[in-house]
Design an enzyme around this catalytic site. Structure first.
Site, PDB file in Angstrom:
ATOM      1  CB  VAL A 375      -0.957  -0.016   1.208  1.00 29.32           C
ATOM      2  CG1 VAL A 375      -1.701   1.314   1.331  1.00 29.32           C
ATOM      3  CG2 VAL A 375      -1.952  -1.171   1.095  1.00 29.32           C
ATOM      4  CG  ASP A 376       3.877   3.454   2.981  1.00 27.68           C
ATOM      5  OD1 ASP A 376       3.122   4.421   2.806  1.00 27.68           O
ATOM      6  OD2 ASP A 376       4.696   3.404   3.908  1.00 27.68           O
ATOM      7  CG  ASP A 377       6.858   0.932  -2.061  1.00 29.16           C
ATOM      8  OD1 ASP A 377       7.765   1.666  -2.477  1.00 29.16           O
ATOM      9  OD2 ASP A 377       6.979   0.200  -1.068  1.00 29.16           O
ATOM     10  NE  ARG A 451       3.916   6.958   3.766  1.00 23.95           N
ATOM     11  CZ  ARG A 451       4.584   7.950   3.163  1.00 23.95           C
ATOM     12  NH1 ARG A 451       4.806   9.067   3.831  1.00 23.95           N
ATOM     13  NH2 ARG A 451       5.017   7.843   1.930  1.00 23.95           N
TER      14      ARG A 451
END
Length: 631
Positions: A375-377, A451
């Site tokens: 998810v973050d990338d 984020r």
């Protein structure tokens, strides 16, 4: 101050532009200490692969990190040293054949290990490495039957209950334990002097710390599950062997590594040896070449990274440059974004098991990852690509795929995980494996949730009371720490989580006057250092409470200042002093510039991202300028 802000922003932009690679990415090191360096030496020696220059370079790198008392550390303020890392370094240096136990610095290392309880104190994965290379004994009865790989995801317990990182490491180890595989070569040194008693070397004592009621309960569930499988024992056993091998080979990335992780690939190579693969088999040769491809240079020394951080670096840098006013049509940004577009995933992976209605469209962390998005990338890449993808109709499919994948990953509790949806089985926390909470599970975390909220709010206009954002905000409010902070899983630690939560909730439309927001702001102001900066120790991660570093760092200060900027209508004294620190310290040499800002596993793996000293100060300065000087 305005002029100084712009000058520092210009300097940071110039530094970043100069470091871009020809393919548009940034390959700033993913520095994880000396563990992979030592393991690489061991692997090459076990496989009889002569690479004298690489081994010598890794020896020099390892020795450059030794402290005066003979130990190696996970992070600079770690008291005394770390016995597990010191065992790994000592073993790797001995295995190289270039050092022996009589060398003065080796004697100091040995004395340190023994003073801390000897080889028995090594962490689990290190003990596994020592076992397959002949230094430890396998237990007489390996407690996990190989047939567990046949249990379907719908069963009460299956391998897919583990996080993707736990799973990809466990499968090779499961095969090695089943085979009780050990390999000794003429190069293998003996570590018998690191055992404090002869009894410690016996099967009964080797793994006694893992013989707990929780462990027995876990294994009992697995064994009960295996008994439900229908088929003749020999057939099931053969099927399990084939399934284990297929699991590993089906997840090889283009460079031959297992999910682009050093650790899982290291153990996979030994697992393949255990079922008859030759040391010269093309699969093994390609895997080793892939691991060598993870080499980078750090302070003039060769370092083997746990993975390559190209996508993460590039997405954050492209975003930071655009926030600093560099247009999306700038040559540097265009090259970066073309690289990112080439790394979007179109293959299904294990994430499909927990998220069966989603389609591929995310991004992974590393350069050659094709099937393990997170998810973050994904949100980081979409931030960088937002202007380009939204302006060009032919790129809309990439945008829609990425946004759809992100939203589909929301957990039922409202938060967001890293790799797999709804894969947080709390009973796994009780298994006595170091860091089991995050090694074996993939729960919602404040950093991922915050984020993701920030991306959805600022780039898709998805704000409260829209259901996705509302549930995510509710999760954050429910999971705030008593002191007002939030714990960040992938960074150090409470500063990272609090920055993520505050910037995310602001983007989602949560009022800054909310008591939880005000409590977090008060916490940030309370822990600010006298020099205007902030600094947090890796001990926060280990002790699960905020521990100050005692000095300020660029990255921690940038996170704290950016969080305060997001919640403030005008500059405050705390923001001004934090900005002054970033300008003043940006060009100073300090040991804090090398301090880990990321973590992979508590008390085992910490990460110094070499890109962070540019990215996050640039973002904080840009956000200050854009909000208070231009608006």
């Amino acid at each position: 101050m305005n002029q100084h802000i712009q000058l520092e922003m210009n300097r940071l932009v110039d530094c970043i532009k100069q470091d871009q690679s020809a393919d548009g990415s940034w390959n700033y090191p993913f520095d994880t200490g000396i563990t992979a360096d030592a393991y690489m030496i061991i692997l090459l020696k076990v496989l009889d692969m002569e690479d004298a220059s690489l081994i010598e370079a890794l020896v020099k790198r390892i020795e450059s990190r030794q402290t005066d008392n003979g130990s190696w550390k996970l992070f600079q303020d770690e008291k005394d040293g770390n016995v597990t890392v010191t065992i790994e370094a000592y073993y790797g240096l001995l295995f190289s054949g270039l050092r022996n136990e009589r060398d003065p610095h080796m004697r100091k290392a040995k004395q340190f290990i023994l003073s801390k309880g000897g080889i028995k104190q090594a962490k689990l994965l290190t003990k596994m490495m020592l076992t397959v290379t002949g230094q430890y004994k396998w237990p007489r009865f390996f407690p996990i039957p190989l047939e567990v790989v046949l249990l379907p995801p719908t069963f009460l317990v299956s391998i897919f209950d583990l996080s993707v990182y736990g799973r990809v490491n466990l499968i090779p180890l499961l095969l090695l334990g089943h085979k009780k595989f050990q390999i000794n070569t003429t190069n293998t040194p003996s570590l018998k002097d690191l055992f404090q008693t002869r009894a410690e070397r016996s099967e009964e004592h080797a793994w006694e710390e893992y013989r707990t009621d929780e462990f027995r309960s876990f294994f009992s569930k697995l064994q009960s599950g295996v008994k439900t499988l229908i088929g003749y024992p020999d057939y099931l056993h053969s099927l399990a062997l084939d399934s284990t091998k297929r699991f590993m080979l089906d997840r090889l990335e283009p460079d031959g590594t297992l999910y682009n992780y050093f650790g899982s690939t290291f153990f996979m190579i030994f697992a393949l040896l255990s079922i008859g693969y030759s040391k010269k088999d093309p699969v093994i040769l390609k895997a080793v070449a892939g691991l060598k491809g993870m080499a980078c240079s750090v302070d003039g020394h060769t370092h083997i990274q746990f993975t390559t951080p190209h996508v993460w670096n590039t997405s954050l840098i492209s975003y930071a440059l655009q926030e600093a006013g560099i247009p999306s049509k700038d040559q540097t940004v265009e090259a970066a974004n073309q690289y990112l577009l080439s790394r979007q995933h179109y293959m299904y992976g294990d994430w499909l098991i927990h998220n069966p209605n989603a389609i591929p469209g995310g991004w992974g962390f590393s350069d050659l990852n094709t099937m393990n998005p997170d998810v973050d990338d994904t949100t980081a890449s979409l931030r960088a690509l937002a202007k380009q993808l939204q302006e060009k109709p032919d790129n809309r499919d990439s945008w829609q795929r990425g946004v759809s994948f992100t939203i589909s990953m929301q957990n039922d509790d409202g938060g967001f995980p890293a790799f797999e949806r709804n894969n947080d089985h709390k009973w796994l926390h009780f298994i006595p494996v170091e860091g089991s909470k995050y090694l074996l599970t993939d729960p919602s975390t404040a950093d991922l949730t915050g984020r993701t909220l920030e991306f959805l709010g600022n780039y898709t206009n998805m704000k409260k009371p829209e259901e996705v954002s509302r549930r995510a905000v509710d999760w954050l409010l429910e999971n705030q720490e008593h002191d007002g902070s939030w714990y960040g899983r992938w960074g150090i630690c409470y500063l990272y989580g609090t920055w993520s939560a505050l910037t995310g909730m602001k983007a989602a439309g949560q009022s800054s006057r909310h008591p939880s927001i005000q409590k977090a702001i008060a916490w940030l102001k309370k822990i600010q250092n006298k020099d205007g900066g902030w600094g947090e120790s890796c001990y926060s991660d280990i002790k699960e409470q905020y521990i100050p570093l005692g000095t300020s760092t660029l990255t921690h200060t940038a996170w704290a200042v950016d969080a305060l900027i997001s919640q403030s209508d005008m500059p405050t004294a705390e923001i001004e002093s934090g900005i002054s620190y970033l300008i003043r310290a940006g060009q100073q040499d300090s040991w804090t510039n090398d301090y880990p800002a990321g973590q992979g596993m508590a008390d085992f793996l910490y990460i110094h991202y070499h890109s962070y000293r540019y990215i996050y100060p640039l973002l904080a300065l840009s956000h200050y300028k854009n909000k208070f000087l231009i608006a």
